[in-house]
Design an enzyme around this catalytic site. Structure first.
Site, PDB file in Angstrom:
ATOM      1  CB  ILE A 137       7.995 -30.561 -12.205  1.00 48.52           C
ATOM      2  CG1 ILE A 137       8.003 -31.840 -13.008  1.00 48.52           C
ATOM      3  CG2 ILE A 137       9.011 -30.605 -11.089  1.00 48.52           C
ATOM      4  CD1 ILE A 137       9.277 -32.039 -13.825  1.00 48.52           C
ATOM      5  CG  HIS A 156      10.942 -19.074  -9.195  1.00 45.37           C
ATOM      6  ND1 HIS A 156      12.309 -19.155  -9.140  1.00 45.37           N
ATOM      7  CD2 HIS A 156      10.473 -19.773  -8.138  1.00 45.37           C
ATOM      8  CE1 HIS A 156      12.667 -19.892  -8.090  1.00 45.37           C
ATOM      9  NE2 HIS A 156      11.562 -20.272  -7.452  1.00 45.37           N
TER      10      HIS A 156
HETATM   11  P1  5GP Z   1      12.294 -22.722  -5.559  1.00 48.04           P
HETATM   12  O1  5GP Z   1      12.529 -23.864  -4.587  1.00 48.04           O
HETATM   13  O2  5GP Z   1      13.594 -22.332  -6.246  1.00 48.04           O
HETATM   14  O3  5GP Z   1      11.566 -21.553  -4.981  1.00 48.04           O
HETATM   15  O4  5GP Z   1      11.295 -23.297  -6.648  1.00 48.04           O
HETATM   16  C1  5GP Z   1      11.692 -24.078  -7.730  1.00 48.04           C
HETATM   17  C2  5GP Z   1      10.488 -24.885  -8.146  1.00 48.04           C
HETATM   18  O5  5GP Z   1      10.752 -25.400  -9.441  1.00 48.04           O
HETATM   19  C3  5GP Z   1      10.187 -26.089  -7.244  1.00 48.04           C
HETATM   20  O6  5GP Z   1       8.872 -25.967  -6.683  1.00 48.04           O
HETATM   21  C4  5GP Z   1      10.294 -27.298  -8.192  1.00 48.04           C
HETATM   22  O7  5GP Z   1       9.298 -28.273  -7.950  1.00 48.04           O
HETATM   23  C5  5GP Z   1      10.141 -26.659  -9.564  1.00 48.04           C
HETATM   24  N1  5GP Z   1      10.828 -27.353 -10.635  1.00 48.04           N
HETATM   25  C6  5GP Z   1      12.083 -27.901 -10.591  1.00 48.04           C
HETATM   26  N2  5GP Z   1      12.400 -28.443 -11.776  1.00 48.04           N
HETATM   27  C7  5GP Z   1      11.326 -28.246 -12.588  1.00 48.04           C
HETATM   28  C8  5GP Z   1      11.065 -28.595 -13.955  1.00 48.04           C
HETATM   29  O8  5GP Z   1      11.871 -29.175 -14.674  1.00 48.04           O
HETATM   30  N3  5GP Z   1       9.841 -28.229 -14.459  1.00 48.04           N
HETATM   31  C9  5GP Z   1       8.917 -27.572 -13.692  1.00 48.04           C
HETATM   32  N4  5GP Z   1       7.747 -27.277 -14.283  1.00 48.04           N
HETATM   33  N5  5GP Z   1       9.139 -27.219 -12.414  1.00 48.04           N
HETATM   34  C10 5GP Z   1      10.335 -27.552 -11.867  1.00 48.04           C
END
Ligand code: 5GP
Ligand code: ZN
Length: 117
Positions: free
Chosen positions: A36, A103
Site C-alpha cells: 500500500i 511476508h
Molecule cells: P513490514 O514492515 O512488517 O516488513 O511490512 C509490512 C508492509 O505492509 C509495509 O510495507 C506496509 O506498507 C504494508 N501494508 C500495511 N498495511 C497494508 C494494507 O492494508 N494493504 C497493503 N497492501 N499493504 C499494507
C-alpha cells in the site's frame, strides 16, 4: 493450532478477502499483492495463507510453503519484467517488522546497489 488465522491480523484479513488488496498472483497456499506504500516501482508482498509470525517460523513449520513463497516472489518479478530485485524479510519490530504475519517484500524497478550486508 499453528498456522490458524488470527482475528487481529491484517494479512489474515486480506487472505480471507475481508480487506481489499491489489492481488498480482494467487495460489492455493500463497498470495502476492502490491504494498500500500510502495518503496520502489515494484513493491509486492508475498504471504502464505497460513498465519505464522515471521518467515523463519513459517519455514521451520511448513518448509514446502516457505519454498513456494520464494518461488512466487521470483515469479512476481518475472511477471513484471524485473530481472534485478531485492527480497526482504523484516523479522522483529527492531528490524522494521510491523505486520506479524510472515511476508517477503519484492522490491525492484530502480537501482538498489547500496548494500546493508
Ligand atoms: P513490514 O514492515 O512488517 O516488513 O511490512 C509490512 C508492509 O505492509 C509495509 O510495507 C506496509 O506498507 C504494508 N501494508 C500495511 N498495511 C497494508 C494494507 O492494508 N494493504 C497493503 N497492501 N499493504 C499494507
Ligand atoms: Zn495472519
Amino acid at each position: 493450532m499453528a498456522g490458524e488465522p488470527q482475528p487481529d491480523c491484517l494479512f489474515c484479513k486480506i487472505v480471507a478477502g475481508e480487506i481489499p488488496a491489489t492481488v498480482v498472483r494467487k495460489t492455493e497456499r500463497v498470495l502476492a499483492f502490491r504494498d500500500i506504500a510502495p518503496k520502489a516501482p515494484l513493491h509486492v508482498l508475498v504471504i502464505p495463507h497460513v498465519h505464522y509470525p515471521n518467515a523463519a517460523e513459517l519455514a521451520a513449520a511448513e518448509p514446502e510453503i516457505a519454498g513456494e513463497l520464494l518461488a512466487e516472489a521470483g515469479a512476481v518479478a518475472r511477471d513484471e519484467g524485473v530481472e534485478d530485485y531485492r527480497l526482504i524479510f523484516n523479522t522483529g519490530a527492531g528490524a522494521g517488522q510491523t505486520i506479524f504475519h510472515a511476508h517477503v517484500h519484492v522490491l525492484g524497478g530502480k537501482p538498489m546497489t547500496e548494500s546493508m550486508v
